[in-house]
Write a protein that holds these residues in place. Structure first.
Motif, PDB file in Angstrom:
ATOM      1  N   ALA B  29       0.819  -1.220   0.000  1.00  0.00           N
ATOM      2  CA  ALA B  29       0.000   0.000   0.000  1.00  0.00           C
ATOM      3  C   ALA B  29       0.851   1.268   0.000  1.00  0.00           C
ATOM      4  O   ALA B  29       0.322   2.368   0.102  1.00  0.00           O
ATOM      5  CB  ALA B  29      -0.942  -0.008   1.203  1.00  0.00           C
ATOM      6  N   GLY B  67       1.894 -10.496   4.013  1.00  0.00           N
ATOM      7  CA  GLY B  67       0.618 -10.831   4.635  1.00  0.00           C
ATOM      8  C   GLY B  67      -0.484 -10.159   3.843  1.00  0.00           C
ATOM      9  O   GLY B  67      -0.731 -10.494   2.680  1.00  0.00           O
ATOM     10  N   SER B  70      -0.595  -4.470   3.258  1.00  0.00           N
ATOM     11  CA  SER B  70      -1.101  -3.115   3.513  1.00  0.00           C
ATOM     12  C   SER B  70      -0.016  -2.212   4.078  1.00  0.00           C
ATOM     13  O   SER B  70      -0.303  -1.116   4.556  1.00  0.00           O
ATOM     14  CB  SER B  70      -2.303  -3.160   4.464  1.00  0.00           C
ATOM     15  N   SER B  76       6.735  -4.800   2.356  1.00  0.00           N
ATOM     16  CA  SER B  76       6.379  -6.134   1.858  1.00  0.00           C
ATOM     17  C   SER B  76       6.540  -6.279   0.345  1.00  0.00           C
ATOM     18  O   SER B  76       5.861  -7.081  -0.291  1.00  0.00           O
ATOM     19  CB  SER B  76       4.969  -6.538   2.319  1.00  0.00           C
ATOM     20  N   MET B  87       1.382 -15.359   2.782  1.00  0.00           N
ATOM     21  CA  MET B  87       0.929 -16.185   3.906  1.00  0.00           C
ATOM     22  C   MET B  87      -0.594 -16.344   3.951  1.00  0.00           C
ATOM     23  O   MET B  87      -1.134 -16.890   4.907  1.00  0.00           O
ATOM     24  CB  MET B  87       1.403 -15.562   5.227  1.00  0.00           C
ATOM     25  N   PRO B 107      -0.599 -16.997  10.700  1.00  0.00           N
ATOM     26  CA  PRO B 107      -0.225 -15.612  10.364  1.00  0.00           C
ATOM     27  C   PRO B 107      -1.136 -14.933   9.348  1.00  0.00           C
ATOM     28  O   PRO B 107      -1.241 -13.713   9.315  1.00  0.00           O
ATOM     29  CB  PRO B 107       1.183 -15.752   9.789  1.00  0.00           C
ATOM     30  N   SER B 131      -6.276  -0.349   9.179  1.00  0.00           N
ATOM     31  CA  SER B 131      -6.231  -1.280   8.039  1.00  0.00           C
ATOM     32  C   SER B 131      -6.664  -2.681   8.425  1.00  0.00           C
ATOM     33  O   SER B 131      -6.389  -3.633   7.690  1.00  0.00           O
ATOM     34  CB  SER B 131      -4.794  -1.347   7.519  1.00  0.00           C
ATOM     35  N   SER B 140       0.857  -7.580  11.098  1.00  0.00           N
ATOM     36  CA  SER B 140       0.708  -6.572  12.157  1.00  0.00           C
ATOM     37  C   SER B 140       1.713  -6.806  13.276  1.00  0.00           C
ATOM     38  O   SER B 140       2.197  -5.856  13.894  1.00  0.00           O
ATOM     39  CB  SER B 140      -0.725  -6.551  12.690  1.00  0.00           C
ATOM     40  N   GLY B 197       9.753  -8.881   8.854  1.00  0.00           N
ATOM     41  CA  GLY B 197      10.106  -9.997   7.972  1.00  0.00           C
ATOM     42  C   GLY B 197      11.585 -10.153   7.709  1.00  0.00           C
ATOM     43  O   GLY B 197      11.975 -10.820   6.753  1.00  0.00           O
ATOM     44  N   GLU B 412       4.210   3.476  14.187  1.00  0.00           N
ATOM     45  CA  GLU B 412       3.530   2.183  14.049  1.00  0.00           C
ATOM     46  C   GLU B 412       3.579   1.600  12.647  1.00  0.00           C
ATOM     47  O   GLU B 412       3.154   0.474  12.451  1.00  0.00           O
ATOM     48  CB  GLU B 412       2.064   2.313  14.523  1.00  0.00           C
ATOM     49  N   HIS B 413       4.083   2.359  11.674  1.00  0.00           N
ATOM     50  CA  HIS B 413       4.087   1.808  10.311  1.00  0.00           C
ATOM     51  C   HIS B 413       5.383   1.085   9.967  1.00  0.00           C
ATOM     52  O   HIS B 413       5.445   0.388   8.966  1.00  0.00           O
ATOM     53  CB  HIS B 413       3.829   2.917   9.282  1.00  0.00           C
TER      54      HIS B 413
END
Ligand SMILES: Cc1cc2nc3c(=O)[nH]c(=O)nc-3n(C[C@H](O)[C@H](O)[C@H](O)COP(=O)(O)OP(=O)(O)OC[C@H]3O[C@@H](n4cnc5c(N)ncnc54)[C@H](O)[C@@H]3O)c2cc1C
Ligand code: SF4
Ligand code: SF4
Lengths: 393, 459
Positions: B29, B67, B70, B76, B87, B107, B131, B140, B197, B412-413
Motif C-alpha cells: 500500500a 501478509g 497493507s 512487503s 501467507m 499468520p 487497516s 501486524s 520480515g 507504528e508503520h
C-alpha cells in the motif's frame, strides 16, 4: 472516452490498500492467487494499460461481478467494473477465451447460448396466456440451468481438450444440436416448476400477460458479461425490435440478471422504451410465517436493498454482508472457482439450520446442494396471506 | 531456476511463475513498486514454510514475506531479485482458551476476521490498525501495529505472548508460549515484533485477548487550539484512562462533514471513549466531560450504538474520506507517522503545522493523542518530481521535529524502505549509532546470508 481511458480512470484511483481483497469471493476460491482477487485485478489493469503484451484474461474473466469490492474500497474503485471494462477490451482485440467466443457466436445465431429455444418453451405447454402488451419474459434463464449443469460435466469430460471442443463447435455451429437432449432432468423439472409458480402468483394477483413461447430469445446476458459489446449492441437491437413487433409495452422479468440487463443496460445500447418490472413487484407483500436463510442475489443488491425487501415478507436470518456471491458467474469459464465459492456460501447458509431461499435461477442452480434449498416463488405461492400491495422501487 | 525446480514438487500449483500472476506482488500500500518476483509461493503449512526456507537458503534466494500487503513503507515488496511468499493460505484460528485469555492463530488471519470470531465470545484482541480489514496477524506483529485503542491497551507488542517462527535456514523455533508472563533470558518474542520480515517467518502466534467492555460512551469535544486539547487530555489522564483518545484537525474534520459537524472556531477535535460496566460508564463519561468543558468550545456525547458507530467509522475511515479530497486523478496519499512523548504532542504539532505551510504541503493532521502518535495524510502527486521533493522535505521535517521532542520517526508503520534514511537520522541525532550496529549484528546472526527481506530497514 475509449475503453482504455475508462480502465485508467477506474483503476487509476486505487491506492493499493488491499481492503477489497478481504471481501472478494474469488480470491480464496482461487487458492489466494492475487490475480484472481480484487486488488490483483486492479493491479493487472494498471500494468495492462502500460504494457498490453501481458494476458490479463484469467484475471478479468474470473471476476464474478458481485461488486463486494466496491462496498469496502476507500477510494471508490470498483474492481468488478475494472474487470468488465478489461473484458470488453480483450473481446474487441479477439483475445477472449475460446469458450466465450463459442457461446457468443451460438447466441448470436440461435438467440440462445445452446440453441435450445424450443426446449426452453416446453414448461409453458398447456398454460393459457393473453394480453401480449404485457409480456412474461423468462429469458430462458431458469430453463438453461438444467443445460449448464450438464455442459459443466461435458467440459470436465473433455478436460484439457475443451478449447478444441469449443473451436470445433465454432466451426460447425449446427453441431450444437448435441445439446438438445443434454440436460439434467431433475433440475429441468424443478426449474419448470418454479416458472409455473410465478405464473400462478401473477394470475392470483389478477395480472394478465402474454408469453413468446419458442420465439422467446435469451436476453444476451453472456454476450454482455463476456465483454462482447459490439455483438451485444446488435443483439439488444434485435430483442428490442422483436418486442416492438409483438406490440409489447411492459415486460415482466423473473430473474435478477434479466431484470438488470433490460432495465439498466439495454437502454445504454439501443432504443428500449418498455416498462421493465420484476414479478415480485406485482404480487403484493406477503408476510411469510417461519424463518428462512435468504440468499441475496448480487445483481439485486446493486440497485436496491433486497434484504429490506425480503425482510418485509420473510422472517429472515439477516445477512451480515448482502453481496455474497453464489459463484454462478464463474461456472462457464472457471468451474473450480465457481464450485469453491458455492460450497462456501452453501455451508454458511446451511449452518443456520434454516431452509435456504434463493431468488435467482443461477443462485439456485449453484446452491441447491440438497433439498433445503428452494426458489422464492415456492414459498410465496405456499403462503396465501396477502398483507398489502407495495412496490419495491 | 534450480530453486523453483526443487520447490515445485513440494508446493505444486502453489508455485506461481506466470508473469501475469506475479504482477500484483510488486506492490504493497506504499507508493513504491518492487521488483517483479521470480516466483510467488503460497505455503499452506509450517512444514511448507520450512521447506521453502530450507531450499531458498541452499540457493541464496531472497524471500519477502507478505501478509495483507497493507504496509505503507514498502516493507512487503521485493527490493532485489528473489521470491515473494504470501501467507494468506495460512489463515486458520487454531485455538481459543478463554481461561488463559489466549487465541492461537496462523499468520494469514486478517485482524477483522479475528475480531468477528472473538466477538462471539465477548472478547477482543485490542490492536486495531485502521487497516484491520486487510492487515494480517503476521503482518501486524511484524510492524508492531498500533491503532485507535492504543491509549488504553498499548500496541501489538503488548498482546503477543508467543510465536512459532521459521528461521532463514528452515529451522523451526518457538519464542514464548501461552503464558501471561515469563522470565527466561532474552525476550525473543519481543525481538520478532516489528522485525518486518527480516529475522524469520511467523507461522503461528499466541495472542492475548481481553473481555469486551460492557458499555462504551463516545465523546466529541471541539477546541480552538491544540494546546487546549492537550491540556484537556493531560488532565483527564490524571484520573481516567479513556478507551480511545484521538485527535483530528480541521482538514480531517472537513473530510467527514456528515458524521461530525463542528462549531465555529474549531481547529481541533478530540474523540474519546469512556468504558466500564453499566453502572460506571455514565459516571466516567460525566467526569471526562466536566474536564473537557473547561477547555473546549463544545462537547457532545452519545451511548447510542448507531451514532457511536457512525463517529467511529468516520475516524477509522479518515484515510478513505481524505482520499476523496484528492484534487487530481492519480494523486496519492502519503501517510506520515511519528511519535512524541504525550506531553510534547501540542508543541510538536504546532511545529508540524508551521513546517507544512512552509513546505507548501497539503496535509491533514490527526492521530492518537493518547499515545503521542501524529499522522499526516499528505497529498502527493507521484508524477511530479517537484511535488515529491516537497513531500520528502516535509517527511524529513516531521521526523526531525519528532526526534527533537524526544520521539521517534516511526510510531507504528515501521521503516520499510521509506524510512531507512530517517532511522539513521534518528540514531545519529541521539548519538546512538551503536544501537543500529547492534540491530545489524542481530540480523546477521538470524539470517547470515541476508535472504529475508533483503534491503528492508537497512542495507
Ligand atoms: C488504509 C491504511 C491504514 C493503516 N492504518 C494503520 C494503523 O492505524 N496503525 C498501524 O499500525 N498501521 C496502519 N497501517 C499500516 C499497515 O496496515 C500495518 O502495518 C499492518 O499491520 C500490516 O499488516 P499486513 O498483513 O498488511 O502486512 P504486510 O504489508 O503484508 O507486511 C508488513 C511487514 O510484515 C512482514 N510480514 C508479513 N507477514 C509476516 C510473517 N508471517 N512473518 C514475518 N514477517 C511477516 C512483511 O515482510 C513486511 O515487512 C495502515 C495501512 C493502510 C493501507
Ligand atoms: S480497496 Fe480500492 S484502493 Fe484498496 S486495493 Fe482495492 S481497489 Fe485499490
Ligand atoms: S466484483 Fe466481486 S469477484 Fe469481482 S473483483 Fe469485485 S469482489 Fe472480486
Amino acid at each position: 472516452m475509449t475503453k482504455l481511458q475508462d480502465l485508467i480512470a477506474e483503476a487509476g484511483k486505487c491506492v493499493n490498500c488491499g481492503f477489497c481483497e478481504s471481501v472478494c469471493p474469488t480470491l480464496p476460491a482461487a487458492g489466494f492467487l492475487s490475480t484472481k482477487g480484487a486488488r490483483g485485478r486492479v493491479d493487472i489493469a494498471k500494468f495492462f494499460y502500460k504494457d498490453d503484451s501481458i494476458d490479463p484474461s484469467a484475471s478479468f474473466y474470473s471476476c464474478v461481478d458481485c461488486y463486494a469490492c466496491l462496498t469496502v474500497c476507500p477510494a471508490g474503485v470498483n474492481a468488478g467494473k475494472v474487470s468488465e471494462i478489461g473484458r470488453m477490451i480483450l473481446a474487441k482485440q479477439g483475445k477472449a477465451p475460446e469458450i466465450a467466443k463459442m457461446i457468443v457466436e451460438l447466441t448470436m445465431r440461435y438467440k440462445n447460448p445452446l440453441g435450445v429455444r424450443e426446449k426452453c418453451a416446453q414448461w409453458a405447454r398447456g398454460i393459457e396466456f393473453d394480453a401480449p402488451e404485457t409480456l412474461l419474459y423468462t429469458g430462458n434463464m431458469y430453463q438453461l440451468m438444467a443445460y449448464l449443469r450438464k455442459f459443466g460435466k461435458l467440459r470436465k469430460f473433455f478436460g484439457q481438450y475443451e478449447v478444441q471442443l469449443a473451436s470445433f463447435i465454432r466451426k460447425h455451429p449446427s453441431s450444437v444440436s448435441i445439446f438438445r437432449d443434454l440436460y439434467d432432468k431433475a433440475m429441468m423439472d424443478k426449474m419448470n416448476g418454479y416458472l409455473i409458480n410465478i405464473v400462478k402468483l401473477l394470475k392470483q394477483n389478477g395480472i394478465k400477460f402474454g408469453y413468446l413461447g419458442s420465439e422467446e430469445p435469451y436476453p444476451g446476458t453472456f454476450i454482455y458479461d463476456l465483454g462482447f459489446e459490439d455483438e451485444f449492441r446488435d443483439y439488444a437491437r434485435y430483442v428490442s425490435e422483436l418486442f416492438r413487433s409483438k406490440g409489447v409495452k411492459r415486460i415482466i422479468t423473473v430473474d435478477p440478471h434479466t431484470y438488470e440487463l433490460l432495465k439498466y443496460i439495454y437502454p445504454r445500447y439501443t432504443e428500449f422504451n418498455f416498462e421493465v418490472v420484476y414479478y415480485m413487484d406485482l404480487i403484493g407483500t406477503h408476510k411469510i410465517s417461519g424463518k428462512y436463510a435468504v440468499h441475496t442475489p448480487c445483481h439485486f443488491s446493486r440497485y436496491f436493498d433486497f434484504s429490506e425487501y425480503v425482510g418485509r415478507m420473510f422472517d429472515v436470518n439477516v445477512e451480515e454482508n448482502p453481496t455474497r456471491c453464489c459463484g454462478g458467474p464463474d461456472e462457464l469459464l472457471f468451474p473450480e472457482i465457481s464450485e469453491n465459492i458455492s460450497e462456501k456460501r452453501f455451508n454458511e447458509l446451511s449452518k443456520t439450520g434454516l431452509p435456504i431461499v434463493t431468488a435467482c435461477p443461477i443462485c439456485y442452480a449453484n446452491l441447491a446442494k440438497d433439498d433445503s434449498v428452494t426458489d422464492i416463488s415456492s414459498i410465496l405461492l405456499a403462503d396465501g396471506e396477502r398483507v398489502s400491495s407495495a412496490s419495491v422501487h | 531456476m534450480e530453486f523453483i525446480d526443487e520447490i515445485r514438487p513440494i508446493l505444486g500449483k502453489y508455485v506461481i511463475t506466470k508473469k501475469e500472476d506475479l504482477i500484483p506482488y510488486m506492490n504493497d500500500a506504499s507508493y513504491f513498486t518492487g521488483e517483479m518476483p521470480q516466483a510467488v509461493l503460497l505455503p499452506g503449512s509450517t512444514q511448507d514454510v520450512q521447506n521453502i526456507m530450507r531450499i531458498a537458503y541452499k540457493y541464496d534466494v531472497p524471500v519477502v514475506v507478505k501478509g495483507g500487503g497493507s504496509s505503507l513503507t514498502g516493507s512487503s515488496i521485493l527490493k532485489t531479485e528473489g521470491v515473494v511468499m504470501s501467507m494468506l493460505r495460512m489463515n486458520h484460528i487454531l485455538d481459543l482458551n478463554l481461561n488463559d485469555k489466549c487465541v492461537t492463530a496462523e499468520p494469514g488471519v486478517r485482524l477483522d476476521d479475528l475480531e468477528r470470531f472473538l466477538e462471539k465470545y465477548d472478547h477482543f484482541y485490542p490492536p486495531d490498525p485502521a487497516s484491520s480489514r486487510a492487515a494480517t496477524v503476521g503482518g501486524s506483529i511484524s510492524t508492531n501495529a498500533g491503532g485507535l485503542r492504543g491509549v488504553a491497551y498499548g500496541v501489538t507488542k503488548d498482546w503477543v505472548l508467543g510465536l512459532e517462527v521459521v528461521l532463514a535456514d528452515g529451522t523451526l523455533v518457538k519464542f514464548g508460549n501461552k503464558t501471561l508472563k515469563r522470565s527466561l533470558g532474552y525476550d525473543m518474542t519481543a525481538l520478532m515484533i516489528g522485525s518486518e520480515g527480516t529475522l524469520g517467518v511467523i507461522t503461528k502466534a499466541y495472542l492475548k485477548i481481553w473481555p469486551k467492555p460492557e458499555r462504551i460512551a463516545r465523546i466529541l469535544a471541539f477546541f480552538r487550539t491544540i494546546d487546549d486539547a492537550g491540556r484537556a487530555i493531560a488532565e483527564i489522564k490524571e484520573h481516567i484512562i479513556p478507551e480511545m483518545a484521538e485527535f483530528m484537525d480541521k482538514i480531517s474534520l472537513d473530510s467527514v462533514p456528515d458524521a461530525i459537524k463542528y462549531p465555529q472556531g474549531t481547529n481541533y477535535a478530540l474523540l474519546l471513549d469512556a468504558s466500564g460496566s453499566k453502572e460506571t460508564v455514565q459516571r466516567r463519561k460525566e467526569d471526562i466531560e466536566t474536564i473537557l468543558k473547561k477547555y473546549a468550545i463544545e462537547t457532545r456525547s452519545t451511548m447510542d450504538e448507531t451514532e457511536m458507530n457512525r463517529i467511529y467509522q468516520a475516524r477509522k475511515g479518515l484515510y478513505a474520506s481524505i482520499l476523496k479530497l484528492r484534487e487530481k486523478e492519480g494523486e496519492y496519499i502519503v501517510i506520515g507517522d511519528i511519535v512524541v512523548p504525550v506531553s510534547e504532542l501540542p508543541s510538536a504539532l504546532k511545529e508540524i503545522e508551521i513546517a507544512r505551510d512552509q513546505d507548501g504541503i497539503r496535509a491533514a493532521l490527526f492521530g492518537h493523542i493518547g499515545d503521542g502518535n501524529i499522522h499526516a495524510n499528505i497529498f502527493a502527486d507521484l508524477s511530479d518530481s517537484q511535488s515529491m521533493e516537497r513531500v520528502n522535505k516535509f517527511m524529513m521535517d516531521m521526523a526531525m521535529i519528532s526526534v527533537r521532542h524526544g520521539g521517534s520517526v516511526s510510531a507504528e508503520h515501521g521503516i520499510g524502505i521509506e524510512k531507512k534514511k530517517l532511522l539513521v537520522e534518528e540514531m545519529r541525532f541521539n548519538d546512538n549509532m551503536r544501537t543500529l550496529e547492534l540491530m545489524k549484528s542481530v540480523k546477521k546472526i538470524f539470517d547470515p546470508k541476508n535472504i529475508l527481506n533483503r534491503g528492508n530497514i537497512f542495507d
